[in-house]
Write a protein that holds these residues in place. Structure first.
Motif, PDB file in Angstrom:
ATOM      1  N   MET A 296       6.226  -0.192 -10.991  1.00 33.24           N
ATOM      2  CA  MET A 296       4.639   0.423 -11.413  1.00 33.24           C
ATOM      3  C   MET A 296       4.719   1.736 -11.179  1.00 33.24           C
ATOM      4  SD  MET A 296       2.312  -2.769  -9.999  1.00 33.24           S
ATOM      5  CE  MET A 296       2.620  -4.404 -10.842  1.00 33.24           C
ATOM      6  N   ILE A 297       5.808   2.335 -10.052  1.00 34.15           N
ATOM      7  CA  ILE A 297       5.627   3.547  -9.598  1.00 34.15           C
ATOM      8  C   ILE A 297       5.781   4.761 -10.781  1.00 34.15           C
ATOM      9  CG2 ILE A 297       6.837   5.183  -8.043  1.00 34.15           C
ATOM     10  CD1 ILE A 297       7.514   2.798  -6.082  1.00 34.15           C
ATOM     11  N   THR A 298       5.011   5.744 -10.731  1.00 33.25           N
ATOM     12  CA  THR A 298       5.152   6.766 -11.547  1.00 33.25           C
ATOM     13  C   THR A 298       4.791   8.043 -10.743  1.00 33.25           C
ATOM     14  OG1 THR A 298       2.727   6.736 -11.915  1.00 33.25           O
ATOM     15  CG2 THR A 298       3.782   5.554 -13.384  1.00 33.25           C
ATOM     16  N   LEU A 299       4.597   8.106  -9.410  1.00 27.80           N
ATOM     17  CA  LEU A 299       4.827   9.396  -8.928  1.00 27.80           C
ATOM     18  C   LEU A 299       5.937   9.164  -7.656  1.00 27.80           C
ATOM     19  CD1 LEU A 299       1.140   9.964  -8.142  1.00 27.80           C
ATOM     20  CD2 LEU A 299       2.357  10.785  -9.935  1.00 27.80           C
ATOM     21  N   PRO A 300       6.722  10.024  -7.382  1.00 30.90           N
ATOM     22  CA  PRO A 300       8.020   9.812  -6.589  1.00 30.90           C
ATOM     23  C   PRO A 300       7.621   9.548  -5.250  1.00 30.90           C
ATOM     24  CG  PRO A 300       7.638  12.060  -7.253  1.00 30.90           C
ATOM     25  CD  PRO A 300       6.614  11.430  -8.114  1.00 30.90           C
ATOM     26  N   GLY A 301       8.049   8.821  -4.528  1.00 32.99           N
ATOM     27  CA  GLY A 301       8.082   8.567  -2.973  1.00 32.99           C
ATOM     28  C   GLY A 301       9.013   7.419  -2.535  1.00 32.99           C
ATOM     29  N   ASP A 302       9.440   7.496  -1.358  1.00 32.36           N
ATOM     30  CA  ASP A 302      10.208   6.318  -0.890  1.00 32.36           C
ATOM     31  C   ASP A 302       9.477   4.889  -0.834  1.00 32.36           C
ATOM     32  OD1 ASP A 302      11.754   8.146  -0.376  1.00 32.36           O
ATOM     33  OD2 ASP A 302      11.508   8.638   1.662  1.00 32.36           O
ATOM     34  N   VAL A 303      10.312   3.977  -0.966  1.00 30.60           N
ATOM     35  CA  VAL A 303       9.715   2.470  -0.759  1.00 30.60           C
ATOM     36  C   VAL A 303      10.131   2.101   0.336  1.00 30.60           C
ATOM     37  CG1 VAL A 303       9.703   0.217  -1.884  1.00 30.60           C
ATOM     38  CG2 VAL A 303       9.615   2.532  -3.384  1.00 30.60           C
ATOM     39  N   ALA A 304       9.619   1.438   1.153  1.00 31.89           N
ATOM     40  CA  ALA A 304      10.008   0.631   2.594  1.00 31.89           C
ATOM     41  C   ALA A 304       9.452  -0.698   2.179  1.00 31.89           C
ATOM     42  CB  ALA A 304       9.209   1.245   3.789  1.00 31.89           C
ATOM     43  N   SER A 305      10.552  -1.662   2.512  1.00 33.88           N
ATOM     44  CA  SER A 305      10.046  -3.315   2.365  1.00 33.88           C
ATOM     45  C   SER A 305      10.398  -3.902   3.476  1.00 33.88           C
ATOM     46  CB  SER A 305      10.836  -3.622   1.047  1.00 33.88           C
ATOM     47  OG  SER A 305      12.202  -3.574   1.460  1.00 33.88           O
TER      48      SER A 305
ATOM     49  N   GLY B 229       0.754  -1.365   0.014  1.00 34.55           N
ATOM     50  CA  GLY B 229      -0.082   0.065  -0.239  1.00 34.55           C
ATOM     51  C   GLY B 229       0.864   1.196  -0.145  1.00 34.55           C
ATOM     52  N   VAL B 230       0.355   2.550   0.205  1.00 40.06           N
ATOM     53  CA  VAL B 230       0.895   3.874   0.417  1.00 40.06           C
ATOM     54  C   VAL B 230       0.253   4.511   1.456  1.00 40.06           C
ATOM     55  CG1 VAL B 230      -0.672   4.927  -1.263  1.00 40.06           C
ATOM     56  CG2 VAL B 230       1.665   5.339  -1.156  1.00 40.06           C
ATOM     57  N   LEU B 231       1.339   5.082   2.264  1.00 39.35           N
ATOM     58  CA  LEU B 231       0.964   6.372   3.170  1.00 39.35           C
ATOM     59  C   LEU B 231       1.071   7.493   2.232  1.00 39.35           C
ATOM     60  CD1 LEU B 231       2.784   5.273   6.166  1.00 39.35           C
ATOM     61  CD2 LEU B 231       0.402   5.771   6.389  1.00 39.35           C
ATOM     62  N   ILE B 232       0.165   8.376   2.318  1.00 37.10           N
ATOM     63  CA  ILE B 232      -0.309   9.600   1.700  1.00 37.10           C
ATOM     64  C   ILE B 232      -0.265  10.629   2.777  1.00 37.10           C
ATOM     65  CG2 ILE B 232      -1.464  11.046  -0.079  1.00 37.10           C
ATOM     66  CD1 ILE B 232      -2.553   8.719  -1.176  1.00 37.10           C
ATOM     67  N   PHE B 233       0.900  11.732   2.641  1.00 36.03           N
ATOM     68  CA  PHE B 233       0.825  12.491   3.735  1.00 36.03           C
ATOM     69  C   PHE B 233       0.142  13.644   3.549  1.00 36.03           C
ATOM     70  CE2 PHE B 233       4.113   9.362   4.869  1.00 36.03           C
ATOM     71  CZ  PHE B 233       3.923   9.347   6.231  1.00 36.03           C
ATOM     72  N   SER B 234      -0.071  14.606   4.466  1.00 36.21           N
ATOM     73  CA  SER B 234      -1.063  15.929   4.201  1.00 36.21           C
ATOM     74  C   SER B 234      -0.099  16.943   3.534  1.00 36.21           C
ATOM     75  CB  SER B 234      -1.449  16.503   5.547  1.00 36.21           C
ATOM     76  OG  SER B 234      -0.273  16.695   6.400  1.00 36.21           O
ATOM     77  N   ASP B 235       1.203  16.579   3.487  1.00 38.07           N
ATOM     78  CA  ASP B 235       2.347  17.552   2.542  1.00 38.07           C
ATOM     79  C   ASP B 235       2.323  17.087   1.153  1.00 38.07           C
ATOM     80  OD1 ASP B 235       3.770  15.431   2.916  1.00 38.07           O
ATOM     81  OD2 ASP B 235       5.401  16.455   3.787  1.00 38.07           O
ATOM     82  N   ALA B 236       1.534  16.046   0.787  1.00 35.74           N
ATOM     83  CA  ALA B 236       1.687  15.203  -0.594  1.00 35.74           C
ATOM     84  C   ALA B 236       2.788  14.460  -0.974  1.00 35.74           C
ATOM     85  CB  ALA B 236       1.374  16.398  -1.712  1.00 35.74           C
ATOM     86  N   THR B 237       3.336  14.100   0.271  1.00 36.83           N
ATOM     87  CA  THR B 237       4.725  13.067  -0.007  1.00 36.83           C
ATOM     88  C   THR B 237       4.003  11.654   0.118  1.00 36.83           C
ATOM     89  OG1 THR B 237       5.154  13.275   2.141  1.00 36.83           O
ATOM     90  CG2 THR B 237       6.317  14.731   0.504  1.00 36.83           C
ATOM     91  N   LEU B 238       4.675  10.663  -0.544  1.00 41.12           N
ATOM     92  CA  LEU B 238       4.217   9.340  -0.428  1.00 41.12           C
ATOM     93  C   LEU B 238       5.417   8.386   0.080  1.00 41.12           C
ATOM     94  CD1 LEU B 238       2.975   9.206  -3.969  1.00 41.12           C
ATOM     95  CD2 LEU B 238       1.602   9.835  -2.131  1.00 41.12           C
ATOM     96  N   LYS B 239       4.761   7.491   0.857  1.00 41.27           N
ATOM     97  CA  LYS B 239       5.706   6.233   1.259  1.00 41.27           C
ATOM     98  C   LYS B 239       5.148   5.264   0.842  1.00 41.27           C
ATOM     99  CE  LYS B 239       8.466   8.731   4.867  1.00 41.27           C
ATOM    100  NZ  LYS B 239       9.611   8.576   4.401  1.00 41.27           N
ATOM    101  N   TYR B 240       5.553   4.457  -0.163  1.00 41.62           N
ATOM    102  CA  TYR B 240       5.243   2.992  -0.325  1.00 41.62           C
ATOM    103  C   TYR B 240       5.641   1.953   0.594  1.00 41.62           C
ATOM    104  CZ  TYR B 240       4.292   5.710  -4.690  1.00 41.62           C
ATOM    105  OH  TYR B 240       4.010   6.572  -5.697  1.00 41.62           O
ATOM    106  N   ILE B 241       4.680   0.857   0.877  1.00 32.21           N
ATOM    107  CA  ILE B 241       5.110  -0.061   1.364  1.00 32.21           C
ATOM    108  C   ILE B 241       4.847  -1.532   0.618  1.00 32.21           C
ATOM    109  CG2 ILE B 241       4.748  -1.199   3.570  1.00 32.21           C
ATOM    110  CD1 ILE B 241       3.471   2.024   3.497  1.00 32.21           C
ATOM    111  N   GLY B 242       5.859  -2.534   0.546  1.00 24.55           N
ATOM    112  CA  GLY B 242       5.477  -3.641   0.058  1.00 24.55           C
ATOM    113  C   GLY B 242       6.503  -4.689   0.637  1.00 24.55           C
TER     114      GLY B 242
END
Length: 418
Positions: free
Chosen positions: A119-128, A95-108
């Motif tokens: 598959m990522i087209t929008l920038p954001g850190d990936v945590a696995s 899934g993804v955490l979408i923060f109120s400052d419009a940043t993304l953190k992907y988790i998988g």
């Protein structure tokens, strides 16, 4: 039977119909049993990364307005809506955490990290997380590291309980809320590009129905008719195969079909309910017609249902409570002697529609939400009499600044359904 799975076991080869796509047709001379179909999707624009960036920005504004620090979205439609990532829900959290400052953190899962990054087209850190590690603890820690231990996290309403419960168990003093004000706040109001995709998906579906109705014959089964419509949808340009639940005769009184095998015979009503998907967006249309000549009772009930559908459209405008449209349709059915609650009109008159068949808002008693421009709904009154027959007419529409616009025209008559 779940209508979304209605045709999965259909035997297309047994239908006796060949639907030939234009690009695969070797000759312009077709047999009587073949129909040459060309895609009707030229010029359609699909959702891209720029559109999704705007969605994240809108989610950010809504989070600030409603005082959320972030929302968590797992695999499913909302993950695709915000990020473009299509990921099958499984026991492994993605899934993804979408923060109120419009940043993304992907988790998988760690072993899927490369595929997720693809598959990522929008920038954001990936945590696995590795197989022996706890993904819920990871989500909670990522949230607290950025927002603090006493912040507010929204959980998308379709997140499965084992995931939301698991994340909550590691959040301590964090406030956890339903993220519907953010997710529905973004998804319920469609952009012009989304509306164009939905309109075309509905046009494909209606044309596929026309093809299906043209092949009605004595003895055809409901599964054969469903398969013809589904294949026609794909040939017409649907990006995901269409489905169609077909019902004949007395089984048209089952709103979502019967498991009973049916063969068409003279005098049967024929009801098709279904839709295809184009660029991630759904269509949903129902038509009821007659194989042969209608009886007076069939004609009368069909006319009542169309009267109810027309009355709903007359009420469709911005600011009107959703429940008013349901009450309007029910009043027409009741006036003609088929009312008395849900006695013969079994279901609400409509539902929201977009990337999902059923989404916010619902046209049902008790929902006082005012309709807004850009909201999309089905309009589907019906009358059902078990042991006899049923009639439903369904088209989808959206609210405009000045009223509404339908994606497809209403059915002209019981004998001329399209």
């Amino acid at each position: 039977m779940n209508r979304r799975k209605f045709i999965e076991n259909s035997a297309l080869a047994g239908s006796g119909i060949a639907l030939v796509g234009a690009t695969s047709c070797a000759s312009t001379e077709q047999s009587d049993q073949q129909i040459k179909i060309e895609s009707i999707t030229d010029g359609i624009e699909f959702i891209n990364a720029q559109d999704r960036t705007q969605r994240i920005e809108q989610a950010s504004k809504l989070m600030q307005q409603h005082q959320f620090d972030a929302i968590f979205v797992e695999s499913g439609t909302s993950l695709e809506y915000f990020t473009g990532i299509k990921w099958w829900p499984s026991e492994r959290l993605t899934g993804v955490l979408i923060f109120s400052d419009a940043t993304l953190k992907y988790i998988g899962p760690a072993f899927e990290k490369e595929r997720l990054e693809e598959m990522i087209t929008l920038p954001g850190d990936v945590a696995s997380w590795e197989e022996h590690e706890n993904p819920f603890q990871l989500v909670a820690q990522l949230f607290k590291d950025k927002s603090g231990a006493t912040a507010t996290l929204g959980i998308e309403e379709n997140v499965r309980f084992f995931q939301s419960d698991g994340i909550a168990s590691f959040l301590g003093q964090t406030t956890i809320l339903n993220a519907k004000p953010i997710t529905a706040g973004c998804r319920a109001v469609k952009t012009p590009k989304e509306l164009a995709l939905m309109k075309k998906a509905n046009e494909i579906t209606l044309e596929a129905y026309r093809i299906g109705f043209s092949k009605l014959k004595e003895g055809i089964s409901q599964y054969e008719l469903s398969a013809i419509v589904a294949e026609a949808s794909t040939a017409l340009g649907a990006t995901e195969a269409g489905w169609a639940g077909a019902m004949f005769g007395e089984y048209t009184a089952f709103p979502h079909g019967s498991k009973t095998a049916q063969q068409l015979k003279e005098g049967d009503l024929v009801l098709i309910d279904g839709g295809c998907k184009l660029g991630g967006y759904q269509a949903d249309i129902t038509r009821t017609t007659i194989f042969g000549k209608p009886t007076q009772r069939q004609q009368d009930i069909w006319n009542i249902v169309k009267e109810a559908q027309t009355a709903v459209y007359e009420q469709a405008k911005a600011g009107v409570p959703c429940e008013q449209l349901d009450a309007t349709a029910r009043a027409i059915v009741d006036k003609h002697g088929f009312g008395n609650g849900y006695e013969n009109f079994f279901h609400r008159v409509g539902h929201g529609i977009g990337m999902d068949f059923h989404e916010w808002e619902y046209l049902v008693k008790g929902n006082s939400t005012p309709m807004q421009p850009g909201m999309c709904f089905s309009n589907e009154p019906g009358i059902y009499i078990y042991g006899e027959f049923g009639v439903r007419l369904e088209d989808c529409f959206y609210i405009t600044e000045n009223g509404y616009e339908a994606f497809t025209p209403q059915s002209p008559s019981i004998e001329n359904p399209i």
